[in-house]
Motif scaffolding. Structure first.
Motif, PDB file in Angstrom:
ATOM      1  N   ILE A  49       0.840  -1.214   0.000  1.00 18.74           N
ATOM      2  CA  ILE A  49       0.000   0.000   0.000  1.00 18.74           C
ATOM      3  C   ILE A  49       0.864   1.249   0.000  1.00 18.74           C
ATOM      4  O   ILE A  49       0.609   2.207  -0.724  1.00 18.74           O
ATOM      5  CB  ILE A  49      -0.944  -0.015   1.223  1.00 18.74           C
ATOM      6  CG1 ILE A  49      -1.999  -1.100   1.011  1.00 18.74           C
ATOM      7  CG2 ILE A  49      -1.633   1.328   1.406  1.00 18.74           C
ATOM      8  CD1 ILE A  49      -2.773  -1.451   2.257  1.00 18.74           C
ATOM      9  N   SER A  74       2.266   1.697  -3.403  1.00 14.37           N
ATOM     10  CA  SER A  74       1.206   2.171  -4.307  1.00 14.37           C
ATOM     11  C   SER A  74       0.953   3.651  -4.100  1.00 14.37           C
ATOM     12  O   SER A  74       0.761   4.415  -5.047  1.00 14.37           O
ATOM     13  CB  SER A  74      -0.102   1.425  -4.068  1.00 14.37           C
ATOM     14  OG  SER A  74       0.126   0.083  -3.961  1.00 14.37           O
ATOM     15  N   LEU A  75       0.942   4.061  -2.811  1.00 15.12           N
ATOM     16  CA  LEU A  75       0.727   5.485  -2.508  1.00 15.12           C
ATOM     17  C   LEU A  75       1.822   6.343  -3.119  1.00 15.12           C
ATOM     18  O   LEU A  75       1.548   7.407  -3.683  1.00 15.12           O
ATOM     19  CB  LEU A  75       0.718   5.699  -1.001  1.00 15.12           C
ATOM     20  CG  LEU A  75      -0.647   5.791  -0.341  1.00 15.12           C
ATOM     21  CD1 LEU A  75      -0.490   6.054   1.139  1.00 15.12           C
ATOM     22  CD2 LEU A  75      -1.453   6.914  -0.969  1.00 15.12           C
ATOM     23  N   LEU A  94       1.255   6.511  -6.776  1.00 18.41           N
ATOM     24  CA  LEU A  94       0.105   7.401  -7.035  1.00 18.41           C
ATOM     25  C   LEU A  94       0.527   8.863  -6.914  1.00 18.41           C
ATOM     26  O   LEU A  94       0.160   9.700  -7.754  1.00 18.41           O
ATOM     27  CB  LEU A  94      -1.026   7.093  -6.053  1.00 18.41           C
ATOM     28  CG  LEU A  94      -2.263   7.982  -6.214  1.00 18.41           C
ATOM     29  CD1 LEU A  94      -3.076   7.569  -7.429  1.00 18.41           C
ATOM     30  CD2 LEU A  94      -3.146   7.928  -4.978  1.00 18.41           C
ATOM     31  N   SER A 138       0.438  11.445  -9.874  1.00 13.96           N
ATOM     32  CA  SER A 138      -0.444  12.610  -9.723  1.00 13.96           C
ATOM     33  C   SER A 138       0.301  13.884 -10.042  1.00 13.96           C
ATOM     34  O   SER A 138      -0.221  14.756 -10.731  1.00 13.96           O
ATOM     35  CB  SER A 138      -0.969  12.694  -8.296  1.00 13.96           C
ATOM     36  OG  SER A 138      -1.632  11.519  -7.989  1.00 13.96           O
ATOM     37  N   VAL A 180      -0.859  16.225 -13.026  1.00 16.85           N
ATOM     38  CA  VAL A 180      -1.251  17.617 -12.743  1.00 16.85           C
ATOM     39  C   VAL A 180      -0.381  18.572 -13.560  1.00 16.85           C
ATOM     40  O   VAL A 180      -0.871  19.545 -14.142  1.00 16.85           O
ATOM     41  CB  VAL A 180      -1.172  17.910 -11.227  1.00 16.85           C
ATOM     42  CG1 VAL A 180      -1.276  19.397 -10.944  1.00 16.85           C
ATOM     43  CG2 VAL A 180      -2.286  17.179 -10.492  1.00 16.85           C
TER      44      VAL A 180
END
Lengths: 153, 140
Positions: free
Chosen positions: B16, B19-20, B23, B27, B31
């Motif tokens: 996790i 993955s964060l 991400l 992102s 952006v």
């Protein structure tokens, strides 16, 4: 037991974070994409309409052959092509949120619907002053873009 | 001396965290791309407006070509392309030169529109937006 509960809570919070992040990315993307699409549309309508009128004027560019006339509810830009035997007119006007053009023999009556639609545009205006034709096209944001064309003597 | 026990991190938890991290990196990139695209959209509209303004200005100059000698005209515009008295976001520089030739006058006009500040998230986006050179011959 207590530790397990906190772990589950943390996992759920993480998933929420993932969902929120993904949703914000998606919304931002949609916003940017729709902004780009609207701008492309706006620019296309403005560039096409202004360039079309400017090119038409430059093709028949003589002061005496170009004038503005009110015909029913529409203000028209009239470009006369007189070869000495017959006189034809190209009339450009804004009607039904679009720019229209009609080519007719001088003096022939017509309906505004008879013209050919060139491009859809919110509003379009002509103004002829001191030998300069000012053309203005309004975009969907309500802003007018203008172009001036000098008429040759 | 007491020996510290290493903190055990379970493999799903590590997954996790990784993955964060992925991400977060994605992102930031996405952006950045979105913001760059938005700046490109603004640049495209500015290019259209700059073209129309420069063309119109060139028409005015050439209608009154005889009134201009060797002149430089500077006009400032704000972000929304409204004329301002100085320190504009966009600056239009018009150089007009009029030379006598054997049979008349040749007027040369150079219209350049410069953006003073770069577009956000676009590299090397300040400087000349458009530049035109136009010539007109008058035999009087």
């Amino acid at each position: 037991m207590e530790n397990n509960k906190y772990n589950s809570m943390f996992l759920i919070l993480l998933y929420f974070f993932f969902i929120i992040m993904s949703m914000s990315m998606l919304l931002l993307g949609v916003q940017v994409f729709s902004g780009i699409a609207a701008t492309v549309d706006d620019n296309y309508q403005i560039r096409t309409s202004l360039s079309y009128v400017a090119t038409s004027v430059r093709q028949g560019n003589q002061k005496d052959n170009i004038f503005i006339e009110q015909y029913g509810p529409a203000k028209m830009l009239v470009i006369v092509d007189d070869n000495g035997i017959t006189a034809d007119e190209k009339r450009i006007y804004h009607y039904n949120s679009a720019l229209y053009e009609i080519n007719i023999r001088q003096g022939v009556a017509f309906k505004l619907d008879d013209g050919v639609k060139i491009v859809e545009i919110e509003d379009f205006a002509f103004d002829l002053q001191d030998g300069i034709l000012n053309i203005a096209a309004k975009n969907t944001k309500g802003i007018y873009q203008t172009l001036s064309v000098t008429l040759r003597a | 001396m007491q020996k510290r026990e290493p903190v055990k991190i379970s493999s799903p938890f590590m997954e996790i965290i990784i993955s964060l991290g992925v991400l977060a990196i994605c992102s930031v990139i996405v952006v950045g791309v979105f913001l760059g695209a938005d700046s490109l959209r603004k640049k495209s509209t500015d290019l259209l407006t700059a073209n129309l303004i420069a063309q119109s200005e060139a028409e005015y100059i050439f209608q009154n070509a005889a009134d201009y000698q060797n002149t430089t005209i500077i006009k400032d515009y704000d972000r929304e392309w409204q004329p301002v008295s100085g320190n504009g976001e966009f600056v239009m520089i018009i150089n007009i030169s009029r030379q006598e030739t054997a049979r008349g006058f040749m007027t040369t006009g150079k219209v350049e529109i410069v953006k003073n500040t770069p577009y956000p998230y676009l590299k090397n986006s300040e400087g000349t937006l458009i530049s035109y050179e136009v010539k007109r011959y008058d035999n009087e």
